[in-house]
Design a protein around this motif. Structure first.
Motif, short mmCIF file in Angstrom:
data_model
loop_
_atom_site.label_atom_id
_atom_site.label_comp_id
_atom_site.label_asym_id
_atom_site.label_seq_id
_atom_site.Cartn_x
_atom_site.Cartn_y
_atom_site.Cartn_z
N LYS A 1 0.84 -1.31 -0.21
CA LYS A 1 0.07 -0.39 -0.16
C LYS A 1 0.58 1.37 0.18
N ASP A 2 1.70 0.90 -0.32
CA ASP A 2 2.72 2.11 0.54
C ASP A 2 4.36 1.71 -0.63
N ARG A 3 5.44 3.19 -0.82
CA ARG A 3 6.80 2.46 -1.94
C ARG A 3 7.45 2.26 -1.23
N SER A 4 8.03 1.55 -1.41
CA SER A 4 8.90 0.77 -0.63
C SER A 4 10.00 1.75 0.79
N LYS A 5 10.52 3.09 -0.31
CA LYS A 5 11.07 3.52 0.31
C LYS A 5 10.21 4.80 1.24
N ASP A 6 9.01 4.63 1.73
CA ASP A 6 8.51 5.13 2.86
C ASP A 6 7.56 3.92 4.12
N ILE A 7 8.38 3.19 3.33
CA ILE A 7 7.90 1.97 4.92
C ILE A 7 8.79 2.09 5.83
N ILE A 8 8.27 2.89 7.18
CA ILE A 8 9.35 2.97 8.15
C ILE A 8 9.20 2.12 9.02
N ILE A 9 10.47 1.66 9.28
CA ILE A 9 11.01 0.59 9.82
C ILE A 9 11.62 1.08 11.35
N SER A 10 10.66 0.10 12.55
CA SER A 10 11.12 0.94 13.93
C SER A 10 10.72 0.11 14.68
N GLY A 11 11.97 -0.32 14.88
CA GLY A 11 12.70 -1.80 15.90
C GLY A 11 11.89 -3.01 15.48
N GLY A 12 11.67 -3.47 14.43
CA GLY A 12 11.47 -4.72 13.16
C GLY A 12 10.22 -4.83 12.89
N GLU A 13 9.16 -3.40 13.40
CA GLU A 13 8.23 -3.09 13.08
C GLU A 13 7.76 -2.28 11.23
N ASN A 14 7.40 -2.44 10.42
CA ASN A 14 7.19 -1.70 9.28
C ASN A 14 5.48 -0.71 9.16
N ILE A 15 6.31 0.22 9.32
CA ILE A 15 4.96 1.22 9.64
C ILE A 15 4.58 1.89 8.23
N SER A 16 3.69 1.93 7.26
CA SER A 16 3.10 2.66 6.61
C SER A 16 3.13 4.36 7.23
N SER A 17 3.92 5.35 6.06
CA SER A 17 3.11 5.86 6.26
C SER A 17 2.63 6.84 5.74
N ILE A 18 1.81 6.16 4.95
CA ILE A 18 0.33 6.90 4.73
C ILE A 18 -0.83 6.52 5.89
N GLU A 19 -1.30 5.04 5.65
CA GLU A 19 -1.57 4.83 7.47
C GLU A 19 -1.22 5.77 8.64
N VAL A 20 -0.32 6.77 8.54
CA VAL A 20 -0.21 7.45 9.52
C VAL A 20 -0.63 9.00 9.44
N GLU A 21 -0.53 9.28 7.90
CA GLU A 21 -0.92 10.48 7.16
C GLU A 21 -2.53 10.80 6.98
N GLU A 22 -2.94 9.46 6.89
CA GLU A 22 -4.85 9.43 7.22
C GLU A 22 -4.81 10.59 8.35
N VAL A 23 -4.23 9.86 9.44
CA VAL A 23 -5.30 9.85 10.84
C VAL A 23 -4.48 11.54 11.14
N LEU A 24 -3.33 11.72 10.15
CA LEU A 24 -3.33 13.26 10.48
C LEU A 24 -4.09 13.93 9.48
N TYR A 25 -4.77 14.22 8.84
CA TYR A 25 -5.64 14.62 8.12
C TYR A 25 -6.66 14.48 8.27
N LYS A 26 -7.80 13.66 9.00
CA LYS A 26 -8.83 13.53 10.42
C LYS A 26 -8.34 14.88 11.22
N HIS A 27 -6.90 15.47 11.24
CA HIS A 27 -7.23 16.66 12.76
C HIS A 27 -7.55 18.05 11.79
N ALA A 28 -8.76 18.73 12.79
CA ALA A 28 -9.18 19.44 12.13
C ALA A 28 -8.20 20.44 11.96
#
Length: 106
Positions: A1-28
């Motif tokens: 769902k994200d480009r490989s260079k946009d995947i954040i690997i934190s402590g062995g866990e993969n984090i999609s930057s798109i998923e985090v951005e979607e939550v931020l965009y919901k803030h007014a």
């Protein structure tokens, strides 16, 4: 769902930057945002959010992180929030490569 260079690997866990951005965009208060990896000694990489606020809106970094913690797993939440104008191309596309350089320098 994200480009490989946009995947954040934190402590062995993969984090999609798109998923985090979607939550931020919901803030007014958020007009535009982008999430990139910031190098971290302990975790390897951590999410770093760049946020452009709506005109007249004000919010703190702690409030943005708390917002994310309400809607995401804790390890996916950005540990750093940088407010300011986000660099875009002439067509309006966010230039993430510039943000990655800023995150590394910070």
């Amino acid at each position: 769902k994200d480009r490989s260079k946009d995947i954040i690997i934190s402590g062995g866990e993969n984090i999609s930057s798109i998923e985090v951005e979607e939550v931020l965009y919901k803030h007014a208060a958020v007009a535009a945002c982008a999430v990139v990896a910031k190098p971290d000694e302990k975790w390897g990489e951590t999410p770093c959010a760049f946020v452009e606020l709506q005109p007249g809106a004000s919010v703190t970094a702690a409030e943005m992180i708390a917002w994310c913690q309400q809607h995401l797993a804790r390890y996916k939440c950005p540990r750093h929030v940088v407010f300011g104008e986000i660099p875009k191309t002439s067509t309006g596309k966010i230039q993430k490569f510039l943000l990655r350089d800023r995150a590394k320098a910070a």
